[in-house]
Write a protein that holds these residues in place. Structure first.
Motif, mmCIF file in Angstrom:
data_model
loop_
_atom_site.group_PDB
_atom_site.id
_atom_site.type_symbol
_atom_site.label_atom_id
_atom_site.label_comp_id
_atom_site.label_asym_id
_atom_site.label_seq_id
_atom_site.Cartn_x
_atom_site.Cartn_y
_atom_site.Cartn_z
ATOM 1 N N TYR A 78 0.823 -1.218 0.000
ATOM 2 C CA TYR A 78 0.000 0.000 0.000
ATOM 3 C C TYR A 78 0.853 1.262 0.000
ATOM 4 C CZ TYR A 78 -3.716 3.279 1.121
ATOM 5 O OH TYR A 78 -4.604 4.321 1.083
ATOM 6 N N ASN A 115 -15.387 -4.424 -6.874
ATOM 7 C CA ASN A 115 -15.115 -4.981 -5.539
ATOM 8 C C ASN A 115 -15.192 -6.503 -5.534
ATOM 9 O OD1 ASN A 115 -17.801 -5.565 -5.708
ATOM 10 N ND2 ASN A 115 -18.450 -4.297 -3.974
ATOM 11 N N TYR A 128 -17.816 4.672 -7.236
ATOM 12 C CA TYR A 128 -16.623 4.038 -6.655
ATOM 13 C C TYR A 128 -17.089 3.050 -5.591
ATOM 14 C CZ TYR A 128 -13.969 8.017 -8.598
ATOM 15 O OH TYR A 128 -13.403 8.956 -9.416
ATOM 16 N N LYS A 131 -15.126 -0.947 -0.768
ATOM 17 C CA LYS A 131 -14.009 -1.843 -0.464
ATOM 18 C C LYS A 131 -13.377 -2.333 -1.747
ATOM 19 C CE LYS A 131 -13.106 -4.729 3.370
ATOM 20 N NZ LYS A 131 -13.400 -5.717 4.289
ATOM 21 N N HIS A 132 -12.115 -1.979 -1.953
ATOM 22 C CA HIS A 132 -11.411 -2.422 -3.152
ATOM 23 C C HIS A 132 -10.743 -3.773 -2.899
ATOM 24 C CE1 HIS A 132 -11.763 1.215 -5.606
ATOM 25 N NE2 HIS A 132 -11.746 1.861 -4.472
ATOM 26 N N LYS A 138 -7.409 0.849 -4.888
ATOM 27 C CA LYS A 138 -7.810 1.961 -4.011
ATOM 28 C C LYS A 138 -7.045 3.232 -4.383
ATOM 29 C CE LYS A 138 -9.675 4.190 -0.671
ATOM 30 N NZ LYS A 138 -11.073 4.597 -0.849
ATOM 31 N N THR A 139 -5.733 3.086 -4.602
ATOM 32 C CA THR A 139 -4.941 4.290 -4.870
ATOM 33 C C THR A 139 -5.190 4.815 -6.283
ATOM 34 O OG1 THR A 139 -3.002 2.953 -5.478
ATOM 35 C CG2 THR A 139 -3.149 3.722 -3.185
ATOM 36 N N GLU A 141 -8.146 4.865 -7.522
ATOM 37 C CA GLU A 141 -9.356 5.679 -7.297
ATOM 38 C C GLU A 141 -8.981 7.043 -6.698
ATOM 39 O OE1 GLU A 141 -12.337 4.335 -4.348
ATOM 40 O OE2 GLU A 141 -12.589 6.481 -4.027
#
Ligand code: NAD
Length: 237
Positions: A78, A115, A128, A131-132, A138-139, A141
């Motif tokens: 992450y 998801n 959007y 929960k990805h 996620k990043t 997005e």
């Protein structure tokens, strides 16, 4: 004559965008990347890190259109995704503002709305997801949100959302799946084997980026929008 900067231009997609610009006789084509992956005397390379705003400001001077294709490779943690895809994208937006860049076209991903649940005939009205599936999604997005929020009459922005990209010179996607298949490593199957997954041919992704650059004016309805890119008839340049 417009001046173009392809951030991540040494990568799989970025290099194809560079080549498409050159193929239509653009004469002021620049690449910003942490590495130089090819030689072409028609291209000016700026070696730098998107996490360093000074590197970016230097490369953005006099540029009309920035294509932002940079992202870490698959399978990272992450922190690195956040640093490059979010902080790096925010840096690029700031650099564009400081140097009066007119257009910023962000390579996003269809995964920003995924998801794990089935999507059939999805379009840009999909929200959007909360929960990805992984930190990359996620990043992407968060980077996309920052780019679209930065849209203004001075800096026009939009996001291009391909699905998985395939085509010659790819080293990350299909080559890895085929290698695993050849080594007999495909031991698990989700569902009944009939699930479909969207893939986007490289030429279509490139075409979408160039269309965005060519058609995005302050009077068009493109600024501030995100577009899924999928396959119909591949475009031959
Ligand atoms: P790639 O890894 O081939 O290219 C990315 C480029 O970004 C590389 O040249 C890399 O050196 C550069 N880069 C990475 N970190 C950087 C940093 N800190 N500063 C400057 N440059 C940096 O990836 P790709 O497959 O060409 O993907 C391009 C874009 O398309 C990415 O934004 C990716 O998220 C998006 N995308 C890719 C796919 C796919 O299937 N390949 C699908 C959907 C979206």
């Amino acid at each position: 004559m417009k001046k173009y900067l392809v951030v991540g231009g040494s990568g799989f997609l970025g290099r194809y965008i560079v080549e498409a610009l050159l193929a239509r006789s653009e004469r002021d084509v620049h690449v910003f990347d942490i590495r130089k992956s090819f030689e072409d005397e028609r291209v000016t390379f700026h070696i730098g890190d998107i996490c360093n705003i000074d590197d970016l400001v230097e490369a953005c001077r006099g540029v009309d259109t920035v294509f932002h294709t940079a992202s870490p490779t698959h399978g990272m943690g992450y922190d690195i995704y956040y640093k490059v895809n979010v902080t790096g994208t925010e840096n690029l937006i700031e650099a564009c503002k400081r140097t009066q860049v007119k257009q910023l076209i962000y390579t996003s991903s269809s995964s920003v709305v995924f998801n794990g649940s089935d999507i059939v005939n999805g379009d840009e009205t999909l929200p959007y997801v909360d929960k990805h599936l992984d930190p990359y999604n996620k990043t992407k997005e968060l980077g996309e949100r920052a780019v679209l929020a930065a849209n203004s009459t001075l800096l026009l922005t939009c996001a291009i959302r391909p699905a998985g990209i395939f085509g010659p010179r790819d080293v990350q996607g299909w080559p890895q799946y085929l290698k695993a298949a050849k080594e007999g490593k495909n031991k698990f199957m989700f569902g009944d084997g009939k699930n479909l997954c969207d893939w986007t041919y490289i030429d279509n992704v490139v075409h979408a980026h160039l269309l965005a650059a060519d058609k995005m004016t302050v009077h068009s309805d493109i600024p501030g929008q995100a577009y899924f890119i999928t396959n119909d008839d591949p475009v031959i340049f």
